[in-house]
Design an enzyme around this catalytic site. Sequence first.
Site, PDB file in Angstrom:
ATOM      1  CB  CYS A 547     -14.922  30.549 -73.051  1.00  0.00           C
ATOM      2  SG  CYS A 547     -15.838  30.363 -74.475  1.00  0.00           S
ATOM      3  CD  GLU A 590     -14.280  33.383 -70.169  1.00  0.00           C
ATOM      4  OE1 GLU A 590     -14.620  33.611 -70.359  1.00  0.00           O
ATOM      5  OE2 GLU A 590     -14.386  31.570 -69.563  1.00  0.00           O
TER       6      GLU A 590
END
Length: 611
Positions: A547, A590
């Site tokens: 992330c 992401e």
Amino acid sequence: MTDVVVDKNDLAGSLPSTEKEPVDPIEEKNQENQPAAAEGESAEGGVYRYIKGDLFTSEIFKVEIQNLPKYIGFNDLKKFLNKHGINPHKIKLFSKQMFAFVTFKNQEERDKAMKAVHGMQWKSKVLSVRLAKPKADPILKKRKQEEEAEGGQPGAKRAAGSQEVEEDEEEPLNIQIANAVTPLWNVPYEEQLKRKEKEVEGVLQKLTREIGNNNKAMLPWLFVQKEKYNKMCCPLEAIRPSPVQTEYRNKCEFVIGVGADGEDKTVGFRLGKYKGGSCAVVSPSETTHVSSEAKRVVQGFQQFIRTTPYAVYSPETYEGHWRQLTVRTTRTKQTLAIVFFNPQKLQEEEIEELKRNLRQYFAEGEGKESGITSLYFVRMGQRTSSGTEDLPCEHVTGEEWIHEELLGLKFRISPHSFFQTNTPAAEVLYSAVGEWAQLDQDSTVLDVCCGTGTIGISLAKRVKKVIGIELCQEAVEDAKANAEANGLTNVEFHCGKAEDVFPTVLNAVVSPNVTAIVDPPRAGLHSKVILAIRRAEHLKRLVYVACNAKAAMNNFIDLCRAPSNRVKGAPFRPVRAMAVDLFPQTMHCETILLFERVDYSSNTDTQTTET
């Protein structure tokens, strides 16, 4: 972790080198813990007022370690101190300037560290230690600066504890909050995607340089890759957009405070950070990423707390009660709300009455229109500033869980369990992970940091076995229930820190086809997990879901660095990368990286991998 220490320096950020005022430890070892008041300010009312209170702050037991060796990291310094029996409360390392601020829980531990470290040699450097002043409270410091700028006169009335509202000069509040929480709100979506893809490209180019610095054997392979992929070590596929760009968040954490418009007991987002000198709160009513269901809960809850006699919590004074509201929603039209409350010195009877009032309001009263199907209450102590995921939740009313559907599967979600915040985009992400993992019926999947089991469960029918590892006990219970609800018998889950559980689990796997899928928190995996992955030669493929790819850079480097006494086993190398946009209107996304083990036996370390 059940009790996180409130530390103003944590909230304020690192102390810049221009503000440090060290004192020689030999001459001043027995001096008072409290700093001298700055010129023109009283200790009680000045920017160090917070250290005079009853609450613990490690800032009064703070030292500066100077002349540190070059190129050391946070973990190196922590290990060095622990090796010598020193247990710091907090470390702020400034590696380029070769110094660090270290705080302790009491004077005894601080003095012990000073005595042990001062004059010690580390990697040819002789260390010196000095006492350091606490970090000034950001709110009070900003207020003092504003007053000085006005010629020493007290400032005009400010909303939210220091924000001056000048309507002629400031933008409307809805624009300010949009800029704060969704900084790309006015950028066309295609341009947002280009920016994110460019950001990931920069990360891969940096990784390419780092691999070359840490594994000379890969230089021939890297040379070919860089020529083919714009100085990157592997191809970067086109970013995959989010199916929805607005109202996509299924989880939001709203702070409770004084509104930027002066309205007390406002539920929403902060305009800025505490370290910026602001506690002003703005309603989320016009933000684009928050769902209409969550906004409805916020409005109903705000209406409720304004009818109560309890004040909002102040991070400046540590007084007050109402602190935070977390709202989780699902596509199945269920809504879970968690109320965070500081009891202070209230009697248990008053707390119980408050919970009864909450139950009545949301189950039968005006708040019923908010649509809450599950309501929880969390007591936050004076020392709790973050890490709320570990605090016990008291069920107030409604169902115990909410349920979501993803990729045709059903998932149960508890209050603290991790679940991707953008469900439609999570389906895109997990589909890509499944595609890249190259699985078959003989495969064993290790799902590290598995949360409620979403990734592993979505792949279970395609493989022989799935083994999940997760720190949060609630999430593990959810994962087990989710596997059962979806009729899966080839899935098992283990609770614990990945660095403790993963090596044991990995060593027990005898399957010839093992693939690891890791989806760690922002900071990345513990180095012990990376070392275990490197040692397990039968693990040939790893899909890393990051992330924050920049924060995970050390993980990437350790996977690829040359074998050594510390790092056993053949290295991996990145062969495929892609960004998936789970956070429209922000710069976050992401990043998926596929790593494959270098096979020295077939000389593939000098060959390229086609995708």
